[in-house]
Design a protein around this motif. Structure first.
Motif, PDB file in Angstrom:
ATOM      1  N   MET A  97      64.085 -86.103 101.445  1.00 23.43           N
ATOM      2  CA  MET A  97      63.204 -84.993 101.755  1.00 23.43           C
ATOM      3  C   MET A  97      63.223 -84.668 103.248  1.00 23.43           C
ATOM      4  SD  MET A  97      60.929 -83.175  99.999  1.00 23.43           S
ATOM      5  CE  MET A  97      59.368 -82.392 100.060  1.00 23.43           C
ATOM      6  N   GLY A  98      63.335 -85.686 104.103  1.00 24.88           N
ATOM      7  CA  GLY A  98      63.353 -85.480 105.542  1.00 24.88           C
ATOM      8  C   GLY A  98      64.520 -84.625 106.018  1.00 24.88           C
ATOM      9  N   PRO A  99      65.764 -84.940 105.579  1.00 23.93           N
ATOM     10  CA  PRO A  99      66.890 -84.114 106.022  1.00 23.93           C
ATOM     11  C   PRO A  99      66.790 -82.668 105.553  1.00 23.93           C
ATOM     12  CG  PRO A  99      67.680 -86.198 105.178  1.00 23.93           C
ATOM     13  CD  PRO A  99      66.221 -86.135 104.875  1.00 23.93           C
ATOM     14  N   LEU A 100      66.241 -82.458 104.385  1.00 21.90           N
ATOM     15  CA  LEU A 100      66.069 -81.096 103.886  1.00 21.90           C
ATOM     16  C   LEU A 100      65.080 -80.324 104.757  1.00 21.90           C
ATOM     17  CD1 LEU A 100      66.548 -78.919 101.739  1.00 21.90           C
ATOM     18  CD2 LEU A 100      64.669 -79.925 100.446  1.00 21.90           C
ATOM     19  N   LEU A 101      63.982 -80.959 105.113  1.00 20.30           N
ATOM     20  CA  LEU A 101      62.994 -80.303 105.974  1.00 20.30           C
ATOM     21  C   LEU A 101      63.564 -80.048 107.365  1.00 20.30           C
ATOM     22  CD1 LEU A 101      59.707 -82.164 104.987  1.00 20.30           C
ATOM     23  CD2 LEU A 101      60.428 -79.867 104.354  1.00 20.30           C
ATOM     24  N   LEU A 102      64.369 -80.974 107.860  1.00 19.17           N
ATOM     25  CA  LEU A 102      65.009 -80.778 109.151  1.00 19.17           C
ATOM     26  C   LEU A 102      65.946 -79.576 109.110  1.00 19.17           C
ATOM     27  CD1 LEU A 102      65.614 -81.838 112.033  1.00 19.17           C
ATOM     28  CD2 LEU A 102      67.455 -83.168 111.000  1.00 19.17           C
ATOM     29  N   GLY A 103      66.720 -79.450 108.055  1.00 14.56           N
ATOM     30  CA  GLY A 103      67.621 -78.307 107.909  1.00 14.56           C
ATOM     31  C   GLY A 103      66.865 -76.998 107.790  1.00 14.56           C
ATOM     32  N   LEU A 104      65.779 -77.002 107.029  1.00  9.69           N
ATOM     33  CA  LEU A 104      64.972 -75.785 106.888  1.00  9.69           C
ATOM     34  C   LEU A 104      64.299 -75.396 108.206  1.00  9.69           C
ATOM     35  CD1 LEU A 104      63.333 -76.340 103.397  1.00  9.69           C
ATOM     36  CD2 LEU A 104      65.102 -74.684 104.010  1.00  9.69           C
ATOM     37  N   ALA A 105      63.821 -76.393 108.949  1.00 16.04           N
ATOM     38  CA  ALA A 105      63.209 -76.104 110.247  1.00 16.04           C
ATOM     39  C   ALA A 105      64.247 -75.533 111.211  1.00 16.04           C
ATOM     40  CB  ALA A 105      62.579 -77.364 110.818  1.00 16.04           C
ATOM     41  N   GLY A 106      65.449 -76.098 111.195  1.00 15.44           N
ATOM     42  CA  GLY A 106      66.507 -75.569 112.051  1.00 15.44           C
ATOM     43  C   GLY A 106      66.883 -74.149 111.680  1.00 15.44           C
ATOM     44  N   ALA A 107      66.940 -73.864 110.387  1.00 18.27           N
ATOM     45  CA  ALA A 107      67.258 -72.505 109.939  1.00 18.27           C
ATOM     46  C   ALA A 107      66.145 -71.530 110.320  1.00 18.27           C
ATOM     47  CB  ALA A 107      67.483 -72.489 108.433  1.00 18.27           C
ATOM     48  N   ALA A 108      64.907 -71.967 110.218  1.00 23.14           N
ATOM     49  CA  ALA A 108      63.786 -71.102 110.586  1.00 23.14           C
ATOM     50  C   ALA A 108      63.790 -70.812 112.087  1.00 23.14           C
ATOM     51  CB  ALA A 108      62.467 -71.751 110.182  1.00 23.14           C
ATOM     52  N   LEU A 109      64.048 -71.825 112.902  1.00 21.74           N
ATOM     53  CA  LEU A 109      64.102 -71.608 114.349  1.00 21.74           C
ATOM     54  C   LEU A 109      65.273 -70.705 114.731  1.00 21.74           C
ATOM     55  CD1 LEU A 109      63.218 -75.149 115.716  1.00 21.74           C
ATOM     56  CD2 LEU A 109      61.845 -73.073 115.886  1.00 21.74           C
ATOM     57  N   ALA A 110      66.402 -70.874 114.052  1.00 24.41           N
ATOM     58  CA  ALA A 110      67.546 -69.999 114.318  1.00 24.41           C
ATOM     59  C   ALA A 110      67.221 -68.559 113.933  1.00 24.41           C
ATOM     60  CB  ALA A 110      68.772 -70.494 113.562  1.00 24.41           C
ATOM     61  N   ALA A 111      66.525 -68.374 112.821  1.00 21.89           N
ATOM     62  CA  ALA A 111      66.146 -67.022 112.394  1.00 21.89           C
ATOM     63  C   ALA A 111      65.200 -66.370 113.395  1.00 21.89           C
ATOM     64  CB  ALA A 111      65.508 -67.075 111.012  1.00 21.89           C
ATOM     65  N   VAL A 112      64.264 -67.140 113.916  1.00 23.78           N
ATOM     66  CA  VAL A 112      63.354 -66.608 114.934  1.00 23.78           C
ATOM     67  C   VAL A 112      64.140 -66.225 116.181  1.00 23.78           C
ATOM     68  CG1 VAL A 112      61.490 -67.243 116.515  1.00 23.78           C
ATOM     69  CG2 VAL A 112      61.305 -67.795 114.098  1.00 23.78           C
ATOM     70  N   GLY A 113      65.075 -67.062 116.581  1.00 27.84           N
ATOM     71  CA  GLY A 113      65.890 -66.755 117.747  1.00 27.84           C
ATOM     72  C   GLY A 113      66.741 -65.518 117.543  1.00 27.84           C
ATOM     73  N   ILE A 114      67.303 -65.373 116.354  1.00 27.28           N
ATOM     74  CA  ILE A 114      68.113 -64.189 116.052  1.00 27.28           C
ATOM     75  C   ILE A 114      67.246 -62.930 116.073  1.00 27.28           C
ATOM     76  CG2 ILE A 114      69.427 -63.071 114.197  1.00 27.28           C
ATOM     77  CD1 ILE A 114      70.523 -65.886 113.529  1.00 27.28           C
ATOM     78  N   TRP A 115      66.003 -63.039 115.651  1.00 27.93           N
ATOM     79  CA  TRP A 115      65.114 -61.885 115.670  1.00 27.93           C
ATOM     80  C   TRP A 115      64.672 -61.554 117.100  1.00 27.93           C
ATOM     81  CZ3 TRP A 115      59.715 -61.671 116.701  1.00 27.93           C
ATOM     82  CH2 TRP A 115      59.156 -60.409 116.496  1.00 27.93           C
ATOM     83  N   TRP A 116      64.363 -62.577 117.897  1.00 28.77           N
ATOM     84  CA  TRP A 116      63.891 -62.353 119.259  1.00 28.77           C
ATOM     85  C   TRP A 116      64.951 -61.708 120.145  1.00 28.77           C
ATOM     86  CZ3 TRP A 116      61.014 -67.413 121.058  1.00 28.77           C
ATOM     87  CH2 TRP A 116      59.709 -67.373 120.600  1.00 28.77           C
ATOM     88  N   THR A 117      66.212 -62.041 119.915  1.00 33.34           N
ATOM     89  CA  THR A 117      67.266 -61.565 120.816  1.00 33.34           C
ATOM     90  C   THR A 117      67.326 -60.043 120.894  1.00 33.34           C
ATOM     91  OG1 THR A 117      68.510 -63.605 120.483  1.00 33.34           O
ATOM     92  CG2 THR A 117      69.733 -61.722 121.327  1.00 33.34           C
TER      93      THR A 117
END
Length: 54
Positions: free
Chosen positions: A1-21
């Protein structure tokens, strides 16, 4: 469960960064660019350190 949450958190942060740019100017744009690159790279590095990459 931990690696899945880590991957989802990374994807969410990347999506926020892509939107902010394109949505902001100045330091927020630079932060978005850094975030959109650093989040997936960090997730991949942590997966590699844990031996989870095939």
């Amino acid at each position: 469960m931990g690696p899945l949450l880590l991957g989802l958190a990374g994807a969410a942060l990347a999506a926020v960064g892509i939107w902010w740019t394109p949505a902001h100017t100045g330091p927020a744009r630079v932060t978005g660019l850094i975030l959109s690159v650093a989040a997936p790279a960090t997730v991949l590095a942590l997966y590699a350190a844990a031996g989870m990459l095939g």
